[in-house]
Enzyme design. Sequence first.
Site, PDB file in Angstrom:
ATOM      1  CD  GLU A 171      52.780  75.888  37.160  1.00 21.84           C
ATOM      2  OE1 GLU A 171      51.694  76.494  37.061  1.00 21.84           O
ATOM      3  OE2 GLU A 171      53.825  76.400  37.581  1.00 21.84           O
TER       4      GLU A 171
ATOM      5  CE  LYS B  21      48.206  73.899  40.887  1.00 17.21           C
ATOM      6  NZ  LYS B  21      48.761  73.289  39.674  1.00 17.21           N
TER       7      LYS B  21
ATOM      8  NE  ARG C  44      40.197  79.042  39.490  1.00 19.92           N
ATOM      9  CZ  ARG C  44      41.382  78.595  39.063  1.00 19.92           C
ATOM     10  NH1 ARG C  44      41.826  78.881  37.865  1.00 19.92           N
ATOM     11  NH2 ARG C  44      42.136  77.870  39.839  1.00 19.92           N
TER      12      ARG C  44
HETATM   13  P1  ATP Z   1      45.563  76.713  41.024  1.00 24.82           P
HETATM   14  O1  ATP Z   1      45.151  78.125  40.724  1.00 24.82           O
HETATM   15  O2  ATP Z   1      44.675  75.997  41.958  1.00 24.82           O
HETATM   16  O3  ATP Z   1      46.981  76.576  41.377  1.00 24.82           O
HETATM   17  P2  ATP Z   1      46.072  76.177  38.308  1.00 24.82           P
HETATM   18  O4  ATP Z   1      45.083  76.639  37.313  1.00 24.82           O
HETATM   19  O5  ATP Z   1      47.303  76.967  38.459  1.00 24.82           O
HETATM   20  O6  ATP Z   1      45.331  75.958  39.663  1.00 24.82           O
HETATM   21  P3  ATP Z   1      47.075  74.036  36.740  1.00 24.82           P
HETATM   22  O7  ATP Z   1      47.899  72.894  37.175  1.00 24.82           O
HETATM   23  O8  ATP Z   1      47.693  75.075  35.894  1.00 24.82           O
HETATM   24  O9  ATP Z   1      46.483  74.700  38.055  1.00 24.82           O
HETATM   25  O10 ATP Z   1      45.712  73.539  36.090  1.00 24.82           O
HETATM   26  C1  ATP Z   1      45.581  72.447  35.228  1.00 24.82           C
HETATM   27  C2  ATP Z   1      44.258  72.556  34.536  1.00 24.82           C
HETATM   28  O11 ATP Z   1      43.194  72.517  35.475  1.00 24.82           O
HETATM   29  C3  ATP Z   1      44.126  73.862  33.785  1.00 24.82           C
HETATM   30  O12 ATP Z   1      43.576  73.600  32.516  1.00 24.82           O
HETATM   31  C4  ATP Z   1      43.209  74.683  34.630  1.00 24.82           C
HETATM   32  O13 ATP Z   1      42.465  75.562  33.859  1.00 24.82           O
HETATM   33  C5  ATP Z   1      42.334  73.616  35.296  1.00 24.82           C
HETATM   34  N1  ATP Z   1      41.828  74.084  36.592  1.00 24.82           N
HETATM   35  C6  ATP Z   1      42.539  74.497  37.644  1.00 24.82           C
HETATM   36  N2  ATP Z   1      41.746  74.905  38.650  1.00 24.82           N
HETATM   37  C7  ATP Z   1      40.474  74.741  38.208  1.00 24.82           C
HETATM   38  C8  ATP Z   1      39.182  74.978  38.781  1.00 24.82           C
HETATM   39  N3  ATP Z   1      39.046  75.495  40.012  1.00 24.82           N
HETATM   40  N4  ATP Z   1      38.100  74.677  38.041  1.00 24.82           N
HETATM   41  C9  ATP Z   1      38.226  74.162  36.817  1.00 24.82           C
HETATM   42  N5  ATP Z   1      39.403  73.912  36.217  1.00 24.82           N
HETATM   43  C10 ATP Z   1      40.516  74.200  36.898  1.00 24.82           C
HETATM   44 MG    MG Z   2      48.511  77.312  36.631  1.00 21.89          MG
END
Ligand code: ATP
Ligand code: MG
Length: 552
Positions: free
Chosen positions: A40, A274, A264
């Site tokens: 995102e 984020k 994760r």
């Molecule tokens: P955050 O919670 O840090 O904002 P998010 O999951 O909302 O992270 P996205 O941009 O939606 O961030 O994530 C893009 C991809 O990265 C998704 O497939 C998500 O599952 C993966 N991802 C995000 N954080 C992690 C993590 N800590 N470990 C492994 N994969 C991750």
């Molecule tokens: Mg997300």
Amino acid sequence: MEEIINNETPERNLNFIEEIIEDDLASGKHDSIITRFPPEPNGYLHIGHAKSICLNFGLALKYGGYTNLRFDDTNPVKEDVEYVDSIKEDIKWLGFEWANELYASDYFEQLYEWAIFLIKKGLAYVDDQTQEEIRETRGTISTPGVNSPWRNRSVEENLRLFEEMREGKYAEGDKVLRAKIDMAHPNMLMRDPLMYRIIHASHHRTGDQWCIYPMYDYAHGQCDSIERITHSICTLEFDVHRPLYDWFIENLEIFPSRQYEFARLNLTYTVMSKRKLLELVNNNFVEGWDDPRMPTICGLRRRGYTPESIRLFAEKVGVAKRDNVIDLSLLEWCLRDDLNRRSNRYMAVINPVKLVIDNWEEGKVEYFEAPMNPEYPNGPKRRIAFSKEMYIESEDFMEEAPKRYHRLKPDGEVRLKYSYIVKCVDYIKNEAGEVVEIHCTYDPTSKPGAGPWRSVKGTIHWVSVTHSEKITVNLFDKLFTEEQMGSIPEGKDYREYLNPDSLVVKEAFAEPDLLKDDSGIAVQFERIGYFKEDSKNGGYNKATGLRDSFKL
Ligand code: ATP
Ligand code: MG
């Protein structure tokens, strides 16, 4: 280190996702595999994303498929092009190439048409309830929800209202489109989930073309399906979303992408969301997203991390099915493993005290050779000037040293690395009682290569006062003082655990050749650690020390 559960089967030595893929290929379910990385664009990528990138791109490479980069830009309010650009830069830097750059917003029209298809099938309806009413009528885990009074609207009415929603006839919150599933479903997410909500905001790509935006659950699987993603890999918290992911695909009768979940990545001594990282930036707790203390990819890059070290880390972490917290020292171990092999060596003194060699002729200079990297003793060499006055680390001299202290002490001997053995004959202290000058004599017969090698217990690094350059070093420590930031006590704010000493700036003296180093990666300051010239403010960022308790 916390337990690493990588679920490898001993016979095949595969992680559980690789097993699924190999089975799918063997059974002919798929001829090749397509994965995607779906960020995102609402922040910079962090080391957790790096794990997901390495996994998705790595699987496609291993099995001869490809990976799409798809921006999940379904929420116009939080998203920005700045983030899109940084995400692309970071993925490329990690060493991966996407097959297609795509945006969920590219599919808005298709998603809209599919929503109409579901309305026509009697599987979606426009609901006039407020957000609160919807929340209150969802029920709880133990009690069923209550049907919306608008749930049984006719297909014609739903079609008309949904079209009017798109045309902008309604204000935000007036109406939503919901899937018609089951308000008593044991999985709360299946209780008539939202598909569309009204947002009157400009989108960074589609501008004002739309005022209804699809929810994550309605968009994600359908985007996967359009791109014929075979294995849609996401993090564990999405496992409860899987039935809904499958429900949409099944009822839309489209390509059956499948979702698989892995744990994760969490890391000790830092936060990884984020939202929190953005707060650190906005409140100036750090210099920016690329502050070298941040767990972001751009922060790690600026700090001195290499793509190789991060990819190695992702591999070592493995693919777990249960949540865990990985020790920060594993990440540092991976960096040392890479840099030990590749980095140039220099000597630098960070807490200097002067050492004078009494029996060395004033003005005389002698040069010693040292390998650029001792891992390759026959590789390139550098020349280091030796003269009457040196700087050594103040920690390398002790006035009243314990027996096992093998560095310099009164009447003691030590080798100045790559050069002579010196013996301490005197030292001078200031009024505060600090040692400010050490006097030594050198042993001319101890010159390396001239005669038999005489060994002493200690070897210390040094620079010649007149042949060294003054540099600034940024000494970083952990960003937070608490190891398990994921389990801080209720009511405590994570910001209370910020480490006030996470950055100490010092002046140091280094071999002049350091300033001409053009290797492009961090260098090793011998006996101290790995340092990378800061890309923004100059000075040298300490990437990591040389050793740690961590052992693999
Ligand atoms: P955050 O919670 O840090 O904002 P998010 O999951 O909302 O992270 P996205 O941009 O939606 O961030 O994530 C893009 C991809 O990265 C998704 O497939 C998500 O599952 C993966 N991802 C995000 N954080 C992690 C993590 N800590 N470990 C492994 N994969 C991750
Ligand atoms: Mg997300």
